[in-house]
Every structure is written in structure tokens, then in C-alpha cells.
Scaffold this motif. Structure first.
Motif, PDB file in Angstrom:
ATOM      1  N   GLY A  81      19.784  -9.050 -11.954  1.00  0.00           N
ATOM      2  CA  GLY A  81      18.857 -10.029 -12.509  1.00  0.00           C
ATOM      3  C   GLY A  81      17.986  -9.407 -13.579  1.00  0.00           C
ATOM      4  N   ALA A  82      17.303 -10.266 -14.311  1.00  0.00           N
ATOM      5  CA  ALA A  82      16.456  -9.796 -15.410  1.00  0.00           C
ATOM      6  C   ALA A  82      15.138  -9.249 -14.882  1.00  0.00           C
ATOM      7  CB  ALA A  82      16.188 -10.944 -16.381  1.00  0.00           C
ATOM      8  N   GLY A  83      14.574  -8.283 -15.616  1.00  0.00           N
ATOM      9  CA  GLY A  83      13.243  -7.793 -15.303  1.00  0.00           C
ATOM     10  C   GLY A  83      13.196  -6.780 -14.184  1.00  0.00           C
ATOM     11  N   MET A  84      11.977  -6.320 -13.929  1.00  0.00           N
ATOM     12  CA  MET A  84      11.724  -5.311 -12.912  1.00  0.00           C
ATOM     13  C   MET A  84      10.844  -5.904 -11.811  1.00  0.00           C
ATOM     14  SD  MET A  84      13.289  -2.661 -14.235  1.00  0.00           S
ATOM     15  CE  MET A  84      12.619  -1.076 -13.739  1.00  0.00           C
ATOM     16  N   VAL A  85      10.932  -5.321 -10.619  1.00  0.00           N
ATOM     17  CA  VAL A  85      10.197  -5.814  -9.457  1.00  0.00           C
ATOM     18  C   VAL A  85       9.269  -4.714  -8.950  1.00  0.00           C
ATOM     19  CG1 VAL A  85      10.419  -6.640  -7.083  1.00  0.00           C
ATOM     20  CG2 VAL A  85      12.059  -7.388  -8.825  1.00  0.00           C
ATOM     21  N   LEU A  86       8.039  -5.088  -8.604  1.00  0.00           N
ATOM     22  CA  LEU A  86       7.088  -4.115  -8.085  1.00  0.00           C
ATOM     23  C   LEU A  86       7.530  -3.610  -6.715  1.00  0.00           C
ATOM     24  CD1 LEU A  86       3.670  -5.668  -9.118  1.00  0.00           C
ATOM     25  CD2 LEU A  86       4.707  -3.569  -9.991  1.00  0.00           C
ATOM     26  N   LYS A  87       7.496  -2.306  -6.547  1.00  0.00           N
ATOM     27  CA  LYS A  87       7.942  -1.660  -5.310  1.00  0.00           C
ATOM     28  C   LYS A  87       6.893  -1.852  -4.207  1.00  0.00           C
ATOM     29  CE  LYS A  87       9.313   2.628  -6.030  1.00  0.00           C
ATOM     30  NZ  LYS A  87      10.694   2.654  -5.467  1.00  0.00           N
ATOM     31  N   PRO A  88       7.308  -1.859  -2.959  1.00  0.00           N
ATOM     32  CA  PRO A  88       6.351  -2.068  -1.873  1.00  0.00           C
ATOM     33  C   PRO A  88       5.471  -0.861  -1.560  1.00  0.00           C
ATOM     34  CG  PRO A  88       8.555  -1.767  -0.975  1.00  0.00           C
ATOM     35  CD  PRO A  88       8.707  -1.854  -2.467  1.00  0.00           C
ATOM     36  N   GLU A  89       6.021   0.371  -1.684  1.00  0.00           N
ATOM     37  CA  GLU A  89       5.284   1.547  -1.205  1.00  0.00           C
ATOM     38  C   GLU A  89       3.898   1.721  -1.813  1.00  0.00           C
ATOM     39  OE1 GLU A  89       8.358   1.597  -2.576  1.00  0.00           O
ATOM     40  OE2 GLU A  89       9.628   3.147  -1.664  1.00  0.00           O
ATOM     41  N   PRO A  90       3.739   1.670  -3.154  1.00  0.00           N
ATOM     42  CA  PRO A  90       2.408   1.905  -3.711  1.00  0.00           C
ATOM     43  C   PRO A  90       1.373   0.873  -3.283  1.00  0.00           C
ATOM     44  CG  PRO A  90       4.095   2.093  -5.402  1.00  0.00           C
ATOM     45  CD  PRO A  90       4.747   1.504  -4.212  1.00  0.00           C
ATOM     46  N   ILE A  91       1.793  -0.378  -3.221  1.00  0.00           N
ATOM     47  CA  ILE A  91       0.851  -1.446  -2.895  1.00  0.00           C
ATOM     48  C   ILE A  91       0.488  -1.408  -1.416  1.00  0.00           C
ATOM     49  CG2 ILE A  91       0.558  -3.950  -2.818  1.00  0.00           C
ATOM     50  CD1 ILE A  91       2.170  -4.095  -5.409  1.00  0.00           C
ATOM     51  N   PHE A  92       1.464  -1.192  -0.545  1.00  0.00           N
ATOM     52  CA  PHE A  92       1.160  -1.046   0.880  1.00  0.00           C
ATOM     53  C   PHE A  92       0.192   0.106   1.098  1.00  0.00           C
ATOM     54  CE2 PHE A  92       4.467  -4.014   1.914  1.00  0.00           C
ATOM     55  CZ  PHE A  92       4.281  -4.358   3.250  1.00  0.00           C
ATOM     56  N   SER A  93       0.459   1.246   0.465  1.00  0.00           N
ATOM     57  CA  SER A  93      -0.380   2.429   0.663  1.00  0.00           C
ATOM     58  C   SER A  93      -1.804   2.190   0.169  1.00  0.00           C
ATOM     59  CB  SER A  93       0.221   3.634  -0.057  1.00  0.00           C
ATOM     60  OG  SER A  93       1.468   3.983   0.494  1.00  0.00           O
ATOM     61  N   ALA A  94      -1.930   1.535  -0.979  1.00  0.00           N
ATOM     62  CA  ALA A  94      -3.255   1.272  -1.534  1.00  0.00           C
ATOM     63  C   ALA A  94      -4.060   0.344  -0.635  1.00  0.00           C
ATOM     64  CB  ALA A  94      -3.120   0.673  -2.931  1.00  0.00           C
ATOM     65  N   VAL A  95      -3.446  -0.737  -0.180  1.00  0.00           N
ATOM     66  CA  VAL A  95      -4.148  -1.684   0.695  1.00  0.00           C
ATOM     67  C   VAL A  95      -4.519  -1.024   2.017  1.00  0.00           C
ATOM     68  CG1 VAL A  95      -3.906  -3.814   2.032  1.00  0.00           C
ATOM     69  CG2 VAL A  95      -3.131  -3.734  -0.349  1.00  0.00           C
ATOM     70  N   GLU A  96      -3.597  -0.288   2.609  1.00  0.00           N
ATOM     71  CA  GLU A  96      -3.873   0.373   3.886  1.00  0.00           C
ATOM     72  C   GLU A  96      -5.005   1.387   3.753  1.00  0.00           C
ATOM     73  OE1 GLU A  96       0.694  -0.124   5.585  1.00  0.00           O
ATOM     74  OE2 GLU A  96       0.010   1.812   4.787  1.00  0.00           O
ATOM     75  N   ASN A  97      -5.085   2.051   2.610  1.00  0.00           N
ATOM     76  CA  ASN A  97      -6.172   2.989   2.388  1.00  0.00           C
ATOM     77  C   ASN A  97      -7.517   2.272   2.308  1.00  0.00           C
ATOM     78  OD1 ASN A  97      -7.171   5.754   1.597  1.00  0.00           O
ATOM     79  ND2 ASN A  97      -7.751   4.632  -0.253  1.00  0.00           N
TER      80      ASN A  97
END
Length: 247
Positions: A57-73
Motif C-alpha cells: 500500500g501507499a505511504g508509511m505507518v507509524l510503528k507501535p514501539e516508540p508511541i507505546f514506550s512514550a505513553v508508558e513513560n
């Protein structure tokens, strides 16, 4: 209230968070506004936060690891009343009722996306709310987040100089706001309605209510369908329909 914004472009918020009502609320300690670049939480040496979607598919998708880690922090201190808000065109359309709901939270975390979208695991297993500010597409979630934050912060106690201001705004009562006038009383032959200068507060309130109903009927009639109107308000509506205001 504490508000954290996860974004790849934290500098976009510097002016918004330092000026006007938001800036004053932050200075007074009524709200703590903070931006976090979630690229700092990427788990690879290149600090990559997006990748190609499985299945193509077109475009890129944001990965889960950075966002999960930031929120959990951000939540590791054990906040009890918090919401993780995903700015997303697929989300619930934002309105005043939602702003009032969010204003009762102790901690709000906004996730601003870019690229083609989010990994679905972010949506399903991390966020509490998905919000859209309208049926159109922007380049990212930063501007929508600014709009929502501004709408929420102004509802916090002590933020507005006049504590009755927020309650009289359009949509707070379910109606659009009535017309407002100030000095001079006559400007280029255009006069302020006599009732507003009469000093008769009861008549002024009745005029304002009627004009709010008129403006809502003329501009946003669908809002009236969501309200339970009093008999007197229904009579106002019928009167307005029978005798449209002269222009």
C-alpha cells in the motif's frame, strides 16, 4: 491539569503554548503543557518511527514501539484520571460536549500522527479516545491537537478572567450565541437594539434567548433537534418561523 503532546514536530507548539490564554494558564500553574518528540523513544539507531505497511500500500505507518514506550513513560507515576487521545480522521467528531468531558481529566496525552496512519495496535490497545476535528484531511495531528487543547484549557477554573464567559459561548447551551454589541450605540446609521440599553435585565435575557434560538434556527437548525426545548422556546421558534427577521 497536565497535558502532554506526542509529536514529531514539537516546535510547532512553542508559540501556541506560550501566547494568549494558553500561555497565561501555563504561567499561572493552572495547566502544565508539555511536548515530547516520540522519535526519542525509537528502539533503533536511526530513530525510525515509521515503516511500510504489511500487505503493501501507499505511504508509511507509524510503528507501535516508540508511541507505546512514550505513553508508558508518562504514565509510570500511576495517574488515575487520564485519557490518551489519538488525533485521527476516523475518530469521534469533536464538539463542546467532548471538550467539557476532557476538561474533567487530570492528565491528557495527545498523539499526533503523520504519514499514512497508525499501527492498529496503538488504536486498539493504547488510546482511550479517538478525535477528529472535521471531515477533511490535514498533513498531521498537530493543528487538530492545538484546537482541542485550546478548547479544553479555557474551560478549566481560573483560566478565563470572567468565569461566566465559557458558559455563554456558542454550543455551551446547545445553541449558537446571541448577537453582541458594544460602543458606539450608533455607527454609520446602524443602531444597537434598544432593549440592550434599557437596563431591564429580564427583557435583555429574553431577547438574548430569542436571538440565540433565531441564529441557531437560521444557521445550524440540526442543533435544535438534539435539544429538549421548553414550551416557551418552542413558541419562540414558531414565532420566528412565522415572522422572519427583517434585514
Amino acid at each position: 491539569m497536565k497535558i502532554d503532546v506526542l509529536t514529531l514536530f514539537p516546535d510547532m507548539f512553542q508559540g501556541v503554548f506560550k501566547e494568549s490564554i494558553l500561555g497565561k494558564a501555563n504561567e499561572k500553574g493552572l495547566v502544565a503543557l508539555n511536548t515530547i518528540n516520540f522519535r526519542d523513544y525509537a528502539n533503533n539507531k536511526h530513530k525510525t518511527v515509521d515503516d511500510y505497511p504489511y500487505g503493501g500500500g501507499a505511504g508509511m505507518v507509524l510503528k507501535p514501539e516508540p508511541i507505546f514506550s512514550a505513553v508508558e513513560n508518562l504514565l509510570e507515576k500511576g495517574d488515575s484520571e487520564y485519557k490518551v487521545v489519538l488525533m485521527c480522521p476516523q475518530g469521534e467528531k469533536f464538539n463542546q460536549k467532548k471538550a467539557e468531558e476532557l476538561s474533567r481529566s487530570e492528565h491528557l496525552i495527545f498523539i499526533c500522527g503523520h504519514y499514512e496512519g497508525y499501527d492498529e495496535r496503538i488504536r486498539k490497545h493504547l488510546v482511550t479516545d479517538e478525535i477528529s476535528i472535521g471531515d477533511y484531511i490535514l498533513t498531521g495531528g498537530e493543528i487538530p491537537a492545538m484546537a482541542v487543547i485550546d478548547s479544553v484549557v479555557r474551560l478549566l477554573p481560573g483560566v478565563l478572567g470572567n468565569e461566566t464567559s465559557a458558559g455563554n459561548d456558542s454550543f455551551s447551551s446547545g445553541l449558537l450565541e446571541y448577537p453582541q454589541y458594544t460602543r458606539p450605540a450608533s455607527f454609520r446609521g446602524l443602531d444597537v437594539p434598544d432593549v440592550l440599553m434599557s437596563g431591564h435585565h429580564k427583557n435583555i435575557e429574553k431577547w438574548r434567548e430569542k436571538e440565540a434560538l433565531r441564529r441557531t434556527l437560521e444557521r445550524r437548525p440540526e442543533l435544535l433537534e438534539e435539544l429538549t426545548l421548553s414550551k416557551e422556546q418552542e413558541n419562540y421558534i414558531n414565532e420566528i418561523k412565522l415572522k422572519p427577521k427583517k434585514t
